[in-house]
Design a protein around this motif. Sequence first.
Motif, short mmCIF file in Angstrom:
data_model
loop_
_atom_site.label_atom_id
_atom_site.label_comp_id
_atom_site.label_asym_id
_atom_site.label_seq_id
_atom_site.Cartn_x
_atom_site.Cartn_y
_atom_site.Cartn_z
N ASN A 1 0.82 -1.22 0.00
CA ASN A 1 0.00 0.00 0.00
C ASN A 1 0.85 1.25 0.00
N TRP A 2 1.95 1.23 0.74
CA TRP A 2 2.83 2.41 0.76
C TRP A 2 3.45 2.60 -0.62
N SER A 3 3.91 1.51 -1.23
CA SER A 3 4.56 1.61 -2.54
C SER A 3 3.57 2.11 -3.59
N LYS A 4 2.34 1.64 -3.49
CA LYS A 4 1.29 2.08 -4.43
C LYS A 4 1.11 3.60 -4.32
N ASP A 5 1.07 4.09 -3.10
CA ASP A 5 0.93 5.54 -2.89
C ASP A 5 2.13 6.29 -3.47
N LEU A 6 3.33 5.77 -3.20
CA LEU A 6 4.53 6.46 -3.69
C LEU A 6 4.48 6.56 -5.21
N ILE A 7 4.14 5.45 -5.87
CA ILE A 7 4.08 5.44 -7.33
C ILE A 7 3.01 6.42 -7.83
N GLU A 8 1.85 6.40 -7.16
CA GLU A 8 0.75 7.29 -7.57
C GLU A 8 1.18 8.76 -7.49
N TYR A 9 2.05 9.07 -6.53
CA TYR A 9 2.44 10.47 -6.32
C TYR A 9 3.80 10.81 -6.91
N LEU A 10 4.29 9.99 -7.87
CA LEU A 10 5.55 10.34 -8.53
C LEU A 10 5.35 11.50 -9.51
N GLU A 11 4.10 11.71 -9.94
CA GLU A 11 3.78 12.86 -10.80
C GLU A 11 2.59 13.58 -10.18
N VAL A 12 2.81 14.84 -9.82
CA VAL A 12 1.76 15.58 -9.10
C VAL A 12 1.61 16.99 -9.67
N ASP A 13 0.52 17.63 -9.24
CA ASP A 13 0.36 19.05 -9.59
C ASP A 13 1.27 19.89 -8.69
#
Length: 262
Positions: free
Chosen positions: A15-27
């Motif tokens: 779950n932590w890794s999924k979040d990290l990947i999701e937030y590798l590109e942000v506004d």
Amino acid sequence: MQLDDVIISKAIVENWSKDLIEYLEVDVAIVGGGPAGLTAAYYLAKKGVKVVLYERKLSIGGGMWGGGMMYNKCVFQNDSKPILDEFKIRYKEYQPGYFVTDSIETVSTLCLETIRAGARIFNLISVEDVMIRKEEVTGLVLNWSAVDIAHLHVDPLTIQAKYVIDATGHAAEIAKIITRKISKKLLTETGDLLGEKPMWAEVGERTIVENTKEIYPGVYVAGMACNAVFGGPRMGPIFGGMLLSGKKIAEVLLAKQKGSSN
Ligand code: 48F
């Protein structure tokens, strides 16, 4: 049901890794989880902006926990009262225009509401560098705070952000990285950090909001870092300016997002 230790570990890592990947590109990527960074994250996330915040320490809240000299009360002025009300942080009016809160309630509420608004906060991560393309900051370079503390030779990871907010407090760390590694081309009178001035609450609280703005293409400043960059005084344990600065920078970036989508 018998508890499986490995499933517990998998739940955390996946779950932590999924979040990290999701937030590798942000506004918007915010550096620093003090009052200014949290407030900025809250107002951006509330409007649906994809926002991530990195905090070096284990705890979120920066210099707010200890109130003034470890007396864990915070003082706010009139202008910042609407923000306390928005977060439903309780206060008492001590004298006309001086509102006192419990610092622990203040920090924990700012933190809870920011996460509930949709911002993702990563603690124990330090921003050690910026990513730059054609004289514009386009992202951040991250490493575990523990790597830095243990002086380990470990390469970092990188994330991409449309906008970066330096909310690192007195240290103004992102502004310093820019002047050290890119050039002394900050949007100040000299292009360099002008440096924080001695304590003066009245002036510091005013200039902090005035100084909440862009400091380099792609980089914006909020909170105490504003006065460190633009040469304003510190203000000690009055925290209204921090919330007002965080809200202002969110509004500046929301206006830019709107402009770019037209
Ligand atoms: O220092 P801090 O609370 O900054 P602020 O939001 O508020 C300032 C007030 O607390 C107080 C004051 C009021 O009169 O002057 O000092 O402007 O929070 C800054 C946070 O940024 C983290 C640091 O650990 C702190 O929690 N931080 C600093 N550098 C980095 C960082 C970095 N390079 N990477 C990640 N986090």
